[in-house]
Design a protein around this motif. Structure first.
Motif, mmCIF file in Angstrom:
data_model
loop_
_atom_site.group_PDB
_atom_site.id
_atom_site.type_symbol
_atom_site.label_atom_id
_atom_site.label_comp_id
_atom_site.label_asym_id
_atom_site.label_seq_id
_atom_site.Cartn_x
_atom_site.Cartn_y
_atom_site.Cartn_z
ATOM 1 N N ALA A 23 0.835 -1.206 0.000
ATOM 2 C CA ALA A 23 0.000 0.000 0.000
ATOM 3 C C ALA A 23 0.870 1.256 0.000
ATOM 4 O O ALA A 23 0.552 2.234 -0.694
ATOM 5 C CB ALA A 23 -0.939 -0.007 1.206
ATOM 6 N N GLY A 26 2.079 1.823 -3.576
ATOM 7 C CA GLY A 26 1.000 2.340 -4.410
ATOM 8 C C GLY A 26 0.716 3.803 -4.139
ATOM 9 O O GLY A 26 0.511 4.592 -5.067
ATOM 10 N N ASN A 27 0.749 4.189 -2.874
ATOM 11 C CA ASN A 27 0.507 5.587 -2.498
ATOM 12 C C ASN A 27 1.659 6.496 -2.904
ATOM 13 O O ASN A 27 1.443 7.660 -3.242
ATOM 14 C CB ASN A 27 0.262 5.698 -0.998
ATOM 15 C CG ASN A 27 -1.044 5.068 -0.579
ATOM 16 O OD1 ASN A 27 -1.987 4.976 -1.363
ATOM 17 N ND2 ASN A 27 -1.105 4.607 0.655
ATOM 18 N N PRO A 30 1.496 7.268 -7.303
ATOM 19 C CA PRO A 30 0.126 7.296 -7.820
ATOM 20 C C PRO A 30 0.049 7.351 -9.345
ATOM 21 O O PRO A 30 -0.918 6.856 -9.929
ATOM 22 C CB PRO A 30 -0.480 8.546 -7.190
ATOM 23 C CG PRO A 30 0.691 9.414 -6.863
ATOM 24 C CD PRO A 30 1.822 8.469 -6.539
ATOM 25 N N GLY A 33 -0.465 4.027 -11.194
ATOM 26 C CA GLY A 33 -1.782 3.410 -11.219
ATOM 27 C C GLY A 33 -1.791 1.949 -10.814
ATOM 28 O O GLY A 33 -2.582 1.166 -11.314
ATOM 29 N N LEU A 34 -0.906 1.581 -9.893
ATOM 30 C CA LEU A 34 -0.816 0.188 -9.457
ATOM 31 C C LEU A 34 -1.488 0.018 -8.098
ATOM 32 O O LEU A 34 -1.152 0.706 -7.144
ATOM 33 C CB LEU A 34 0.643 -0.249 -9.348
ATOM 34 C CG LEU A 34 1.416 -0.359 -10.649
ATOM 35 C CD1 LEU A 34 2.883 -0.626 -10.364
ATOM 36 C CD2 LEU A 34 0.837 -1.461 -11.522
ATOM 37 N N SER A 35 -2.416 -0.907 -8.039
ATOM 38 C CA SER A 35 -3.062 -1.218 -6.770
ATOM 39 C C SER A 35 -2.168 -2.169 -5.969
ATOM 40 O O SER A 35 -1.210 -2.742 -6.495
ATOM 41 C CB SER A 35 -4.416 -1.872 -7.018
ATOM 42 O OG SER A 35 -4.234 -3.173 -7.564
ATOM 43 N N ARG A 36 -2.531 -2.355 -4.730
ATOM 44 C CA ARG A 36 -1.821 -3.301 -3.877
ATOM 45 C C ARG A 36 -1.861 -4.702 -4.501
ATOM 46 O O ARG A 36 -0.863 -5.415 -4.522
ATOM 47 C CB ARG A 36 -2.473 -3.291 -2.495
ATOM 48 C CG ARG A 36 -1.800 -4.123 -1.485
ATOM 49 C CD ARG A 36 -2.505 -3.969 -0.118
ATOM 50 N NE ARG A 36 -2.189 -5.094 0.689
ATOM 51 C CZ ARG A 36 -2.950 -6.171 0.838
ATOM 52 N NH1 ARG A 36 -4.114 -6.250 0.248
ATOM 53 N NH2 ARG A 36 -2.557 -7.168 1.581
ATOM 54 N N GLN A 38 -2.214 -5.510 -7.712
ATOM 55 C CA GLN A 38 -1.368 -5.571 -8.906
ATOM 56 C C GLN A 38 0.099 -5.666 -8.537
ATOM 57 O O GLN A 38 0.849 -6.418 -9.152
ATOM 58 C CB GLN A 38 -1.606 -4.336 -9.781
ATOM 59 C CG GLN A 38 -2.933 -4.348 -10.495
ATOM 60 C CD GLN A 38 -3.198 -3.033 -11.170
ATOM 61 O OE1 GLN A 38 -3.105 -1.965 -10.564
ATOM 62 N NE2 GLN A 38 -3.515 -3.096 -12.453
#
Length: 70
Positions: A23, A26-27, A30, A33-36, A38
């Motif tokens: 996380a 990802g933060n 930004p 555009g990768l989520s946790r 992904q």
């Protein structure tokens, strides 16, 4: 071991050494555009990385892309 799997394992070690969670990464990136989820797939070698992702993550972890790509 495939290149994706090896790169993922190295980048996971770098992330953990930096004390970051999925996380956090990802933060911090930004624009990627990768989520946790992904990032987890990438680290497990289940998706292709792409040089731009490796470069961005290495910059975040204070590493050189060649450490991942050798």
């Amino acid at each position: 071991m495939t290149l994706n799997t090896r790169a993922g394992a190295i980048l996971r070690q770098m992330r953990q050494s930096a004390g970051m969670t999925l996380a956090d990464v990802g933060n911090a990136l930004p624009d990627m555009g990768l989520s946790r989820a992904q990032l987890s797939l990438l680290e497990r070698g289940r998706q292709e990385w792409g040089l731009h992702r490796i470069e961005a993550l290495c910059a975040l972890y204070g590493a050189e892309p060649r450490e991942v790509l050798q």
